[in-house]
Design a protein around this motif. Structure first.
Motif, mmCIF file in Angstrom:
data_model
loop_
_atom_site.group_PDB
_atom_site.id
_atom_site.type_symbol
_atom_site.label_atom_id
_atom_site.label_comp_id
_atom_site.label_asym_id
_atom_site.label_seq_id
_atom_site.Cartn_x
_atom_site.Cartn_y
_atom_site.Cartn_z
ATOM 1 N N ALA A 124 1.219 11.553 -3.950
ATOM 2 C CA ALA A 124 2.139 11.492 -5.081
ATOM 3 C C ALA A 124 2.417 10.067 -5.555
ATOM 4 C CB ALA A 124 3.456 12.173 -4.708
ATOM 5 N N MET A 125 1.831 9.080 -4.910
ATOM 6 C CA MET A 125 2.109 7.686 -5.276
ATOM 7 C C MET A 125 1.354 7.278 -6.520
ATOM 8 S SD MET A 125 2.306 5.270 -1.905
ATOM 9 C CE MET A 125 3.702 5.332 -0.768
ATOM 10 N N THR A 126 2.063 6.613 -7.449
ATOM 11 C CA THR A 126 1.397 6.003 -8.590
ATOM 12 C C THR A 126 0.759 4.698 -8.120
ATOM 13 O OG1 THR A 126 3.314 4.703 -9.251
ATOM 14 C CG2 THR A 126 3.137 6.957 -10.132
ATOM 15 N N CYS A 127 -0.050 4.087 -8.975
ATOM 16 C CA CYS A 127 -0.661 2.803 -8.619
ATOM 17 C C CYS A 127 0.412 1.755 -8.346
ATOM 18 C CB CYS A 127 -1.580 2.329 -9.745
ATOM 19 S SG CYS A 127 -3.090 3.292 -9.907
ATOM 20 N N TYR A 128 1.470 1.775 -9.165
ATOM 21 C CA TYR A 128 2.540 0.802 -8.956
ATOM 22 C C TYR A 128 3.239 1.065 -7.623
ATOM 23 C CZ TYR A 128 7.062 -1.452 -9.247
ATOM 24 O OH TYR A 128 8.166 -2.194 -8.952
ATOM 25 N N ASP A 129 3.498 2.328 -7.304
ATOM 26 C CA ASP A 129 4.122 2.666 -6.030
ATOM 27 C C ASP A 129 3.265 2.200 -4.857
ATOM 28 O OD1 ASP A 129 6.246 3.888 -7.313
ATOM 29 O OD2 ASP A 129 5.293 5.867 -7.285
ATOM 30 N N LEU A 130 1.968 2.387 -4.998
ATOM 31 C CA LEU A 130 1.057 1.988 -3.938
ATOM 32 C C LEU A 130 1.049 0.465 -3.769
ATOM 33 C CD1 LEU A 130 -0.994 2.978 -1.861
ATOM 34 C CD2 LEU A 130 -2.755 2.852 -3.633
ATOM 35 N N ALA A 131 1.087 -0.254 -4.894
ATOM 36 C CA ALA A 131 1.132 -1.719 -4.829
ATOM 37 C C ALA A 131 2.408 -2.181 -4.123
ATOM 38 C CB ALA A 131 1.047 -2.306 -6.232
ATOM 39 N N ALA A 132 3.531 -1.560 -4.473
ATOM 40 C CA ALA A 132 4.801 -1.925 -3.845
ATOM 41 C C ALA A 132 4.782 -1.605 -2.352
ATOM 42 C CB ALA A 132 5.946 -1.185 -4.529
ATOM 43 N N HIS A 133 4.165 -0.483 -1.993
ATOM 44 C CA HIS A 133 4.074 -0.101 -0.587
ATOM 45 C C HIS A 133 3.231 -1.115 0.193
ATOM 46 C CE1 HIS A 133 4.137 2.643 2.830
ATOM 47 N NE2 HIS A 133 2.816 2.481 2.934
ATOM 48 N N CYS A 134 2.149 -1.585 -0.426
ATOM 49 C CA CYS A 134 1.296 -2.573 0.226
ATOM 50 C C CYS A 134 2.064 -3.877 0.458
ATOM 51 C CB CYS A 134 0.044 -2.839 -0.604
ATOM 52 S SG CYS A 134 -1.136 -1.459 -0.630
ATOM 53 N N LEU A 135 2.909 -4.251 -0.496
ATOM 54 C CA LEU A 135 3.713 -5.462 -0.330
ATOM 55 C C LEU A 135 4.712 -5.293 0.811
ATOM 56 C CD1 LEU A 135 4.411 -6.497 -4.038
ATOM 57 C CD2 LEU A 135 2.939 -7.658 -2.391
ATOM 58 N N SER A 136 5.333 -4.126 0.882
ATOM 59 C CA SER A 136 6.325 -3.900 1.945
ATOM 60 C C SER A 136 5.678 -3.916 3.324
ATOM 61 C CB SER A 136 7.050 -2.571 1.715
ATOM 62 O OG SER A 136 6.169 -1.469 1.899
ATOM 63 N N ARG A 137 4.416 -3.499 3.411
ATOM 64 C CA ARG A 137 3.719 -3.478 4.695
ATOM 65 C C ARG A 137 3.512 -4.875 5.267
ATOM 66 N NH1 ARG A 137 0.510 0.467 6.755
ATOM 67 N NH2 ARG A 137 -1.205 -1.023 7.053
#
Length: 399
Positions: free
Chosen positions: A73-86
């Motif tokens: 369900a992640m959008t590209c922006y959500d995925l980018a933000a998740h990668c930053l948080s990791r």
């Protein structure tokens, strides 16, 4: 004590008994439990990257979902933000800044995930395109993009008799033949804007990669048929100065409409081809029939018919060419009545498609750096197409 008591023991026997005694009690309780064991564990980062890339492919419509994916369900922006948080990076309130940061942070998984998804889409697109060249061409490998030789040596014919004096005759070996094939590079650049990623427009880059894969497949297909079409359908000029199909090569059938008897005549022509040096017949059989789309149905009928003339049961004869071809290839890239008969390309290659390092299909690489305007992806293919021999094919202009 045992050693001292037995004076007949040799030095070797004494050493063996001593070693056995010293080793008593040192055996493991469970020998198997102490055997060395190597266990490979999949890295958590690799699992994350693979799952995220698969989620993008599913959402782009390139593949179907096979199992539950936590990133579906992640959008590209959500995925980018998740990668930053990791990686513990601080997110910005500006979506474009976050996208840029996800690309430029050295340890971020985001660019790797996008590249993996696009590369998979590229390969899937390449394989989905229904190309026909692999059905009658040989596939080879090139170590670099320089010209590579393809050699054919003469056979030795038969052995000569030994005379009454027991003398053996020196065998003369005819000169071999050398064809060449050279690779080249073809490709394009995909530009993906930051806005495209922010808007989650997967079709604009993941879907585009799939379409580029199909374009790569069509490029090879087109090059093969362009080679055949040279010189009015007689193919390219070979090392001997003659076209691939030439009277000197003995591989042009007498113009005649596609039928049982005419196919048999083409078969005989191929069977009479001789090896390099003309020492012996090659006795090859055609395996693939290549015709235009308009002749496809007729070709299959001729290959499958039980009798030569179904309309006259009194005069019909068995179809002597029934099942001669293991494959009938019909394509809109050919027109008219001309047909081509090919032997098995693994046994007698005529046209070769050779890929750099044997890697078929296109590859994709992201260019370093990312700015507010977006990023660039390079798609390329490196391969060559050439005629490497004439003996395994026959053509007929039809009628």
């Amino acid at each position: 004590t045992e050693v001292l008591a037995d004076t007949s023991l040799t030095v070797e026997a004494i050493q063996a008994k001593l070693l056995k005694k010293m080793g008593e009690g040192a055996e493991p309780l469970n020998p198997k439990a102490h055997a060395p064991r190597i266990e490979t564990v999949s890295d958590e980062t690799d699992k994350f990257r693979a799952a995220a890339a698969d989620a993008l492919l599913v959402r782009a419509g390139v593949v179907k979902s096979k199992e539950r994916n936590p990133f579906a369900a992640m959008t590209c922006y959500d995925l980018a933000a998740h990668c930053l948080s990791r990686i513990g990076a601080k997110a910005s309130f500006d979506r474009e800044d976050n996208i840029k940061a996800a690309f430029t942070q050295g340890t971020s998984d985001f660019p790797i995930i996008l590249e993996n998804a696009m590369h998979k889409a590229l390969q899937i697109g390449y394989e989905l395109e229904e190309f026909t060249w692999s059905r009658f061409c040989a596939q080879g490998s090139l170590s670099d993009l320089r010209p590579h030789g393809r050699y054919r040596m003469s056979s030795l014919g038969t052995l000569d008799p030994v005379n009454e004096l027991g003398e053996f005759v020196n065998k003369t070996i005819a000169d071999g033949e050398k064809a060449t094939i050279q690779g080249s590079t073809k490709g394009n650049i995909i530009n993906v804007s930051a806005e495209t990623i922010i808007n989650d427009d997967l079709g604009a880059f993941v879907g585009l990669a799939s379409r580029l894969g199909r374009a790569g497949s069509r490029t090879v297909e087109q090059d093969v048929y362009a080679l055949l079409a040279l010189n009015g359908g007689l193919g390219p000029v070979l090392w001997d100065g003659q076209t691939l199909f030439h009277a000197t090569h003995g591989n042009i059938g007498s113009s005649s409409a596609l039928g049982i008897d005419t196919i048999d005549a083409d078969r005989v022509l191929m069977a009479r081809q001789m090896d390099v040096g003309s020492n012996d017949f090659l006795a090859m059989r055609p395996s693939v029939l290549l015709v235009s789309t308009e002749l496809g149905a007729k070709a299959r009928e001729v290959n499958a018919a039980e009798y030569n003339d179904e309309s006259n049961k009194q005069q019909r004869r068995p179809n002597t060419t029934r099942g001669l071809f293991r494959d009938i290839v019909d394509t809109p890239r050919l027109s008219g009545n001309r047909r081509y008969l090919f032997a098995d390309p693994q046994l007698a290659p005529v046209i070769e498609v050779a890929f750099l390092n044997g890697q078929g299909g296109p590859d994709l690489k992201m260019e370093e750096g990312f700015d507010v305007d977006g990023t660039r992806w390079r798609v390329r293919m490196r391969y060559g197409v050439a005629a490497v021999d004439y003996r395994g094919a026959v053509t007929n202009a039809g009628g």
